[in-house]
Design a protein around this motif. Structure first.
Motif, mmCIF file in Angstrom:
data_model
loop_
_atom_site.group_PDB
_atom_site.id
_atom_site.type_symbol
_atom_site.label_atom_id
_atom_site.label_comp_id
_atom_site.label_asym_id
_atom_site.label_seq_id
_atom_site.Cartn_x
_atom_site.Cartn_y
_atom_site.Cartn_z
ATOM 1 N N PRO A 130 5.080 9.695 -8.825
ATOM 2 C CA PRO A 130 5.015 8.410 -8.117
ATOM 3 C C PRO A 130 3.716 7.666 -8.369
ATOM 4 C CG PRO A 130 4.789 10.238 -6.575
ATOM 5 C CD PRO A 130 5.192 10.827 -7.887
ATOM 6 N N LEU A 131 2.610 8.398 -8.531
ATOM 7 C CA LEU A 131 1.329 7.756 -8.815
ATOM 8 C C LEU A 131 1.427 6.933 -10.088
ATOM 9 C CD1 LEU A 131 -1.707 7.612 -7.976
ATOM 10 C CD2 LEU A 131 -2.087 9.559 -9.493
ATOM 11 N N GLN A 132 2.077 7.493 -11.100
ATOM 12 C CA GLN A 132 2.197 6.806 -12.385
ATOM 13 C C GLN A 132 3.092 5.579 -12.305
ATOM 14 O OE1 GLN A 132 3.184 9.016 -16.165
ATOM 15 N NE2 GLN A 132 5.143 7.968 -15.870
ATOM 16 N N VAL A 133 4.301 5.734 -11.742
ATOM 17 C CA VAL A 133 5.268 4.638 -11.806
ATOM 18 C C VAL A 133 4.822 3.445 -10.966
ATOM 19 C CG1 VAL A 133 6.776 5.420 -9.926
ATOM 20 C CG2 VAL A 133 7.733 4.116 -11.816
ATOM 21 N N PHE A 134 4.216 3.684 -9.801
ATOM 22 C CA PHE A 134 3.736 2.567 -8.993
ATOM 23 C C PHE A 134 2.514 1.916 -9.636
ATOM 24 C CE2 PHE A 134 6.001 4.678 -5.377
ATOM 25 C CZ PHE A 134 6.831 3.620 -5.074
ATOM 26 N N ASP A 135 1.651 2.722 -10.236
ATOM 27 C CA ASP A 135 0.444 2.173 -10.864
ATOM 28 C C ASP A 135 0.781 1.330 -12.082
ATOM 29 O OD1 ASP A 135 -2.496 2.073 -10.907
ATOM 30 O OD2 ASP A 135 -2.301 3.155 -12.799
ATOM 31 N N TRP A 136 1.901 1.667 -12.766
ATOM 32 C CA TRP A 136 2.277 0.912 -13.959
ATOM 33 C C TRP A 136 3.127 -0.320 -13.661
ATOM 34 C CZ3 TRP A 136 3.827 5.241 -17.977
ATOM 35 C CH2 TRP A 136 2.658 5.834 -18.459
ATOM 36 N N THR A 137 3.512 -0.505 -12.438
ATOM 37 C CA THR A 137 4.368 -1.646 -12.098
ATOM 38 C C THR A 137 3.565 -2.942 -12.145
ATOM 39 O OG1 THR A 137 5.710 -0.245 -10.662
ATOM 40 C CG2 THR A 137 5.889 -2.622 -10.344
ATOM 41 N N GLY A 144 -1.515 23.364 -1.779
ATOM 42 C CA GLY A 144 -0.424 23.872 -2.597
ATOM 43 C C GLY A 144 0.354 22.797 -3.309
ATOM 44 N N VAL A 145 -0.137 21.550 -3.276
ATOM 45 C CA VAL A 145 0.588 20.449 -3.897
ATOM 46 C C VAL A 145 0.830 20.732 -5.380
ATOM 47 C CG1 VAL A 145 -1.504 19.134 -4.473
ATOM 48 C CG2 VAL A 145 0.668 17.932 -4.197
ATOM 49 N N VAL A 146 2.032 20.369 -5.840
ATOM 50 C CA VAL A 146 2.362 20.502 -7.260
ATOM 51 C C VAL A 146 1.884 19.231 -7.967
ATOM 52 C CG1 VAL A 146 4.237 20.717 -8.923
ATOM 53 C CG2 VAL A 146 4.360 21.943 -6.752
ATOM 54 N N PRO A 147 0.948 19.336 -8.901
ATOM 55 C CA PRO A 147 0.368 18.132 -9.501
ATOM 56 C C PRO A 147 1.385 17.181 -10.096
ATOM 57 C CG PRO A 147 -0.967 20.050 -10.038
ATOM 58 C CD PRO A 147 0.259 20.571 -9.343
ATOM 59 N N PHE A 148 2.411 17.713 -10.774
ATOM 60 C CA PHE A 148 3.375 16.820 -11.403
ATOM 61 C C PHE A 148 4.161 16.046 -10.358
ATOM 62 C CE2 PHE A 148 7.390 16.223 -14.045
ATOM 63 C CZ PHE A 148 6.855 15.154 -14.751
ATOM 64 N N ASP A 149 4.465 16.689 -9.225
ATOM 65 C CA ASP A 149 5.164 15.989 -8.150
ATOM 66 C C ASP A 149 4.328 14.848 -7.605
ATOM 67 O OD1 ASP A 149 7.113 17.853 -8.496
ATOM 68 O OD2 ASP A 149 7.054 18.669 -6.473
ATOM 69 N N MET A 150 3.028 15.014 -7.640
ATOM 70 C CA MET A 150 2.119 13.969 -7.175
ATOM 71 C C MET A 150 1.947 12.889 -8.231
ATOM 72 S SD MET A 150 -1.876 14.535 -6.093
ATOM 73 C CE MET A 150 -2.263 15.110 -7.758
ATOM 74 N N ALA A 151 1.911 13.301 -9.497
ATOM 75 C CA ALA A 151 1.633 12.361 -10.578
ATOM 76 C C ALA A 151 2.780 11.394 -10.841
ATOM 77 C CB ALA A 151 1.302 13.130 -11.861
ATOM 78 N N SER A 187 0.827 -1.199 0.000
ATOM 79 C CA SER A 187 0.000 0.000 0.000
ATOM 80 C C SER A 187 0.866 1.256 0.000
ATOM 81 C CB SER A 187 -0.912 0.006 1.228
ATOM 82 O OG SER A 187 -1.622 1.223 1.324
ATOM 83 N N VAL A 188 0.608 2.152 -0.962
ATOM 84 C CA VAL A 188 1.324 3.423 -1.068
ATOM 85 C C VAL A 188 0.324 4.555 -0.864
ATOM 86 C CG1 VAL A 188 2.690 4.949 -2.541
ATOM 87 C CG2 VAL A 188 2.995 2.462 -2.681
ATOM 88 N N ALA A 189 0.580 5.399 0.135
ATOM 89 C CA ALA A 189 -0.267 6.560 0.393
ATOM 90 C C ALA A 189 0.471 7.826 -0.017
ATOM 91 C CB ALA A 189 -0.645 6.630 1.877
ATOM 92 N N ILE A 190 -0.126 8.594 -0.906
ATOM 93 C CA ILE A 190 0.442 9.881 -1.316
ATOM 94 C C ILE A 190 -0.273 10.963 -0.523
ATOM 95 C CG2 ILE A 190 0.826 11.475 -3.226
ATOM 96 C CD1 ILE A 190 0.952 9.114 -5.098
ATOM 97 N N LEU A 191 0.474 11.626 0.347
ATOM 98 C CA LEU A 191 -0.096 12.632 1.242
ATOM 99 C C LEU A 191 -0.185 13.967 0.516
ATOM 100 C CD1 LEU A 191 -1.085 13.570 4.011
ATOM 101 C CD2 LEU A 191 1.316 13.813 4.705
ATOM 102 N N VAL A 192 -1.402 14.421 0.259
ATOM 103 C CA VAL A 192 -1.638 15.630 -0.528
ATOM 104 C C VAL A 192 -1.937 16.785 0.428
ATOM 105 C CG1 VAL A 192 -2.984 16.653 -2.380
ATOM 106 C CG2 VAL A 192 -2.582 14.188 -2.359
ATOM 107 N N LEU A 193 -1.106 17.807 0.378
ATOM 108 C CA LEU A 193 -1.287 18.987 1.211
ATOM 109 C C LEU A 193 -1.627 20.193 0.349
ATOM 110 C CD1 LEU A 193 1.796 18.510 3.572
ATOM 111 C CD2 LEU A 193 -0.537 17.707 3.916
#
Length: 325
Positions: A20-27, A11-18, A3-9
Motif C-alpha cells: 500500500p505504501l508504494q501504490v498510494f505514493d505513486w498515485t 512482527g509486521v511483514v515488510p512486503f505487506d507494508m510496502a 491522509s493514509v496511516a499505515i499502522l505498524v505493529l
C-alpha cells in the motif's frame, strides 16, 4: 490531500507494508499532484519487523485520529497480540468514520478490535479457517481478493492488497487515476478471479487405517472414467446410504464432493505441468465435455482453465492457448 496511516505493529511483514505504501505514493492526479500523503505510525518509536530488523517510526497512535484511511498490514506467525491501546485507537478511528483496511492476516487485528463483527471479510486463504474459528461473528470469505464493506475493507495476501488499494483509489479519484496507478504498479486495474485459484484443494484427511483408503486410491486411479456413487458403494461393499454416512463420518465431506475435488486437483496439475488441450484435460480428469469442465472448474477455483494456466504454467504452447479460448 488524503491522509493514509499505515499502522505498524511488532512482527509486521515488510512486503505487506510496502504494497500500500508504494501504490498510494505513486498515485498522481492529471496535473501531477500527489493526492495521498502516506505515513507510518506505531505504538512505539521502534518496531521489530519480521526478519529480525527494527523499524523506526516517527508517528504514534495519534496519527490514526487525523487519518482519512488507516491500513493494518499483516504480521508474522507468533507476533504478540495487539495491545489494548492499539485496539482502542482503531475503535476510536472507526467511530469517527475513518476508512480502515487490512492486508493479509492484518484482518485478525481488525477482528480483535471488533470491527469485523457481522461483516464479510477475507484474509490469506491459509489463515481463513483460523479467522472463522477465532471470530465466529465474522463472515469469512476465503475465495476473494478483497472485501469492501464501505468503511471497513480487508484483503488477502500482499498482492491482493494492491487490488484493494487500487479499488480505493478508484472510489476516491475515479478510474483514470486508478488506471494510471495500476500502470505504475505494473499490474492490471482488475484481475480475473479471486484467491480461490491459489487455494490448494487438499482432500479431507482420512483416519490412519481407515477401511476407505483402498477405495480412495481406486478413485484416484480411475478419475478418467465415470465414477458413480453406486460404483463407489459397491466397491466398498455397502449400500449407498450406509456408504455415504460412513464416508462423511471419516472425511467430513460427501463422496461426490471428494470426487469433485480429486478431479479439480488432477485438472490443476495438468494445467500447471502440461501443454494438453482443454479437451484432453477434461477427459483425463473425468469431467467429460470441455463445457462441463470449464463450468465446474470455474465454480471451484474461481477462474477459467485458460486464466489458471496463464498464471501457473509458463510452458504452454500457442496451440494449447488457442484451444482454451
Amino acid at each position: 490531500m488524503h491522509s493514509v496511516a499505515i499502522l505498524v505493529l511488532d512482527g509486521v511483514v515488510p512486503f505487506d507494508m510496502a504494497a500500500p505504501l508504494q501504490v498510494f505514493d505513486w498515485t498522481r492526479l492529471p496535473d501531477g499532484r500527489h493526492p495521498y500523503r502516506v505515513r507510518l505510525c506505531a505504538e512505539r518509536p521502534e518496531v521489530l519487523a519480521d526478519g529480525g530488523f527494527t523499524l523506526r517510526v516517527d508517528r504514534g497512535l495519534e496519527a490514526l485520529a487525523d487519518a482519512d484511511t488507516v491500513i493494518v498490514p499483516g504480521r508474522a506467525e507468533g507476533a504478540p497480540p495487539p495491545s489494548a491501546a492499539v485496539l482502542a485507537a482503531l475503535r476510536r478511528a472507526a467511530g469517527a468514520g475513518t476508512r480502515i483496511a487490512s492486508v493479509c492476516v492484518g484482518a485478525f487485528v481488525l477482528a480483535e478490535a471488533g470491527l469485523l463483527d457481522g461483516l464479510r471479510a477475507t484474509t490469506h486463504w491459509v489463515a481463513a479457517a483460523d479467522l472463522a474459528r477465532a471470530f465466529p461473528r465474522v463472515d469469512v470469505q476465503p475465495d476473494v481478493l478483497y472485501v469492501d464493506n464501505g468503511q471497513i475493507l480487508t484483503s488477502a495476501g500482499a498482492a491482493a492488497a494492491l487490488d484493494m488499494c487500487l479499488h480505493m483509489i478508484r472510489r476516491d479519484l475515479g478510474s483514470a487515476v486508478a488506471a494510471n496507478a495500476a500502470r505504475m504498479s505494473v499490474m492490471p486495474l482488475e484481475r480475473e478471479g479471486g484467491q480461490a485459484q491459489f487455494i490448494v484443494h487438499e482432500h479431507p484427511p482420512v483416519p490412519r487405517g481407515s477401511d476407505l483408503e483402498p477405495l480412495l486410491d481406486w478413485i484416484e486411479d480411475n478419475l478418467a472414467h465415470e465414477v458413480t456413487l453406486a460404483a463407489m458403494a459397491a466397491r466398498a461393499g455397502m449400500s449407498e446410504r450406509t456408504f455415504s454416512r460412513r464416508f462423511r463420518e471419516q472425511t467430513g465431506t460427501t463422496p461426490l464432493q471428494w470426487l469433485l475435488r480429486a478431479r479439480v486437483r488432477r485438472a490443476q496439475y495438468l494445467l500447471e505441468n502440461s501443454d494438453y488441450t482443454v479437451e484432453r484435460i477434461a477427459q483425463q480428469s473425468g469431467f467429460g465435455s470441455p463445457t462441463a469442465f470449464r463450468e465446474r472448474f470455474r465454480k471451484v477455483v474461481g477462474t477459467t482453465p485458460y486464466a489458471y494456466r496463464s498464471t501457473f504454467n509458463g510452458r504452454r504452447t500457442a496451440a494449447a492457448v488457442r484451444s482454451e479460448r
